[in-house]
Design an enzyme around this catalytic site. Structure first.
Site, mmCIF file in Angstrom:
data_model
loop_
_atom_site.group_PDB
_atom_site.id
_atom_site.type_symbol
_atom_site.label_atom_id
_atom_site.label_comp_id
_atom_site.label_asym_id
_atom_site.label_seq_id
_atom_site.Cartn_x
_atom_site.Cartn_y
_atom_site.Cartn_z
ATOM 1 N N HIS A 1 -4.683 0.267 -41.253
ATOM 2 C CA HIS A 1 -5.081 1.507 -40.604
ATOM 3 C C HIS A 1 -6.397 1.933 -41.224
ATOM 4 O O HIS A 1 -6.452 2.302 -42.388
ATOM 5 C CB HIS A 1 -3.988 2.548 -40.848
ATOM 6 N N SER B 1 -4.369 9.603 -42.186
ATOM 7 C CA SER B 1 -4.655 10.074 -40.847
ATOM 8 C C SER B 1 -5.207 11.496 -40.925
ATOM 9 O O SER B 1 -4.690 12.321 -41.662
ATOM 10 C CB SER B 1 -3.341 10.071 -40.070
ATOM 11 N N VAL C 1 -8.198 12.430 -42.049
ATOM 12 C CA VAL C 1 -9.141 12.697 -43.135
ATOM 13 C C VAL C 1 -10.589 12.665 -42.627
ATOM 14 O O VAL C 1 -11.499 13.175 -43.270
ATOM 15 C CB VAL C 1 -8.903 11.715 -44.315
ATOM 16 N N LYS D 1 -11.944 9.664 -40.645
ATOM 17 C CA LYS D 1 -12.496 8.304 -40.550
ATOM 18 C C LYS D 1 -13.250 8.097 -39.242
ATOM 19 O O LYS D 1 -14.369 7.593 -39.228
ATOM 20 C CB LYS D 1 -11.378 7.263 -40.653
ATOM 21 N N ASP E 1 -9.343 2.874 -36.088
ATOM 22 C CA ASP E 1 -7.900 3.081 -36.202
ATOM 23 C C ASP E 1 -7.115 1.869 -36.692
ATOM 24 O O ASP E 1 -6.298 1.989 -37.576
ATOM 25 C CB ASP E 1 -7.301 3.536 -34.863
ATOM 26 N N ARG F 1 -18.559 9.860 -61.689
ATOM 27 C CA ARG F 1 -19.825 10.576 -61.586
ATOM 28 C C ARG F 1 -21.012 9.647 -61.778
ATOM 29 O O ARG F 1 -22.084 9.894 -61.257
ATOM 30 C CB ARG F 1 -19.882 11.697 -62.638
#
Lengths: 312, 87
Positions: free
Chosen positions: A141, A158, A160, A162, A180, A246
Site C-alpha cells: 500500500h 491511509s 496521511v 500520499k 494506492d 536532523r
C-alpha cells in the site's frame, strides 16, 4: 507469497512465436523456472542432471547434430527428450523441423514453437523475460513515483497524504507509476521493480475529488509503466515524543522482499509541503549516491581535526 | 491480529456501492485492515487498492485487522462483505 509462474501462451505472445504444433492447452502449461536449456547432451543420449521443467531450445548446433543422426536414432532420442515431460521445444533461426519431430511431439503432447531470432539472442531475452515474470512479488500500500530518474516509493498510513503528494509531484514535472497499490517484483538480487495493477493503472484517488486519470489529465509524459525502486520515503503523522533525524547521518533502510532499500522517515505536520520535501529527498539521495554527503562535510567543517561520526 | 475468510455475496448492481461503503466502514476504525484475494493483499481503507483486487460476486476474501479495535473492525467488515445489500 504466491508462487509465481508464467503461462506458455504469454510467452508465445510476448515473443511472437510461430506455433508448429500445439496440444491445445498452451494457456494451461505453466513455466516455473527461468532457466532455459540447449539439449545438446540430451540429444546425444545423456540425461543425468537433466531439468525437465525447463524450456528447450534447438539452435544451429543441435539442428546440425540431429541432421547427422540416422532416422531411427533421431526418433529414439527425440522420444527420450519428449518423454521427460518438457514444457515445450522452441526451434530458433526459423529451422525446419525434422520429419520425425512433430509426430514424436504429438505422441507426448509437447508443444513445438519457432522463432526467427538467433539462439543466443533469443535465449538471453527469454531468460530476462522469465526472470521478471517469475520474480518473487508482493503488493504494498503506497505510491510509486519517478523523481529525476529515481524511483521513489512513498509509504504511510491511509489518509496521511500520499496521493496528494503524488499529484503535486506529477504537477512539478515528474512521473506517476502507481497510486494506492504497488506491485513489486524482485527481478534480481539487488533490483526491485514496481508497477501498478492493470485495473487501476495511472488512476489516482484524491479525497473530496474522487478518482482521476492522471494520463488523461496531464498527458503521457506524466506517467510511466514501471520503475526500479531506489528509495523509500515513510510518511508518518508528526509525533511530539519522537525525535526525527536532523542531520541526515543515519543510514536507515526498509526491507522489501529481502532487499534493504535506503529509506527516510518524514514527519507530516501542518504547513509542510510534502512534494517539495520528497523532491528534495530524491535529489539529496542522488547526490549521496554520487559520493557527496552534505551532513558529513558539515561535520568535517565543524571538526577539522577529524570529528567522529559516532558522536551523533 | 485477527482474521477470517468470507465469501463476498452481492448482485452486480450493488457492487460499486458495496465497495465504497466497505472502505468508509474500514476508514472509521483505527486498526490497520487488509483484504486478501488469491495471494494479493490490499489496504481496506484504500479505494483503488480494494478495486485492484477485482472482487466479484462469490469471491473468497480474507479479512485481517490489527490494532486496538481489531475485533470490532473485523466483525463489521465481515458483516459488510457477507450482506452488502443490507446497507
Amino acid at each position: 507469497m504466491p508462487i509465481a509462474s508464467c503461462y506458455l501462451s504469454e510467452i508465445v505472445k510476448a515473443f511472437d512465436l510461430e506455433v508448429l504444433y500445439s496440444p491445445g492447452n498452451l494457456d494451461q502449461i505453466r513455466i516455473n523456472v527461468a532457466d532455459v536449456t540447449r539439449p545438446g547432451l540430451q540429444l546425444a543420449g545423456y540425461f543425468d542432471h537433466f531439468g525437465p521443467d525447463r524450456i528447450q531450445l534447438i539452435g544451429n548446433m543441435e539442428h546440425a547434430y540431429l541432421d547427422k543422426l540416422s532416422t531411427e536414432i533421431r526418433r529414439k532420442r527425440l522420444n527420450a527428450l519428449f518423454g521427460k515431460g518438457i514444457p515445450c521445444l522452441i526451434l530458433t533461426r526459423n529451422h525446419e523441423p525434422h520429419p520425425e519431430l512433430i509426430p514424436c511431439a504429438k505422441r507426448k503432447k509437447i508443444p513445438i514453437l519457432r522463432t526467427k531470432q538467433a539462439t543466443s539472442e533469443f535465449m538471453s531475452s527469454l531468460v530476462k523475460h522469465l526472470n521478471v515474470e517469475l520474480a518473487p512479488r508482493i503488493s504494498m500500500h503506497g505510491v510509486l513515483v519517478e523523481v529525476n530518474g529515481e524511483g521513489i516509493l512513498i509509504l504511510g498510513e491511509s489518509g496521511v497524504g500520499k496521493s496528494e503528494t503524488a499529484l503535486e509531484i506529477v504537477k512539478r514535472g515528474h512521473r506517476l507509476i502507481a497510486d494506492d497499490q504497488v506491485e513489486i517484483r524482485r527481478v534480481s538480487e539487488t533490483t526491485l521493480l514496481g508497477r501498478a495493477p492493470d485495473i487501476i493503472r495511472h488512476l489516482i484517488e484524491i479525497r473530496g475529488i474522487g478518482i482521476m486519470d492522471v494520463k488523461e489529465l496531464f498527458g503521457v509524459s506524466s506517467v510511466k509503466m514501471q520503475e526500479n525502486i531506489d528509495f523509500v520515503i515513510n510518511l508518518e503523522l508528526w509525533d511530539e515524543k519522537k525525535s526525527y533525524d536532523r542531520l541526515g547521518i543515519n543510514e536507515e533502510t526498509t526491507d522489501i522482499l529481502g532487499i534493504p532499500v535506503p529509506s527516510i522517515t518524514i514527519p507530516v505536520g501542518p504547513g509542510r509541503n510534502l512534494a517539495i520535501i520528497v523532491e528534495a529527498a530524491a535529489i539529496n539521495y542522488r547526490v549521496k549516491k554520487m559520493g557527496h554527503n552534505a551532513a558529513k562535510s558539515l561535520i568535517d567543517r565543524v571538526f577539522p581535526g577529524g570529528g567522529s561520526l559516532s558522536l551523533f | 491480529m485477527v482474521s477470517r475468510t468470507v465469501i463476498f455475496t452481492c448482485d452486480e448492481a450493488l457492487q460499486m456501492k458495496a465497495v465504497a461503503v466497505l472502505i468508509q466502514k474500514a476508514s472509521s476504525f483505527k486498526s490497520s485492515i487488509y483484504l486478501s484475494r488469491s495471494g494479493r493483499r490490499a489496504n481496506a481503507k484504500s479505494l483503488l487498492g480494494v478495486m485492484s483486487l477485482g472482487i466479484e460476486n462469490q469471491t473468497e476474501i480474507e479479512v485481517s485487522a490489527d490494532g486496538d479495535d481489531q475485533q470490532a473492525a473485523l466483525d463489521s467488515l465481515v458483516e459488510c462483505l457477507e450482506n452488502p445489500g443490507v446497507l
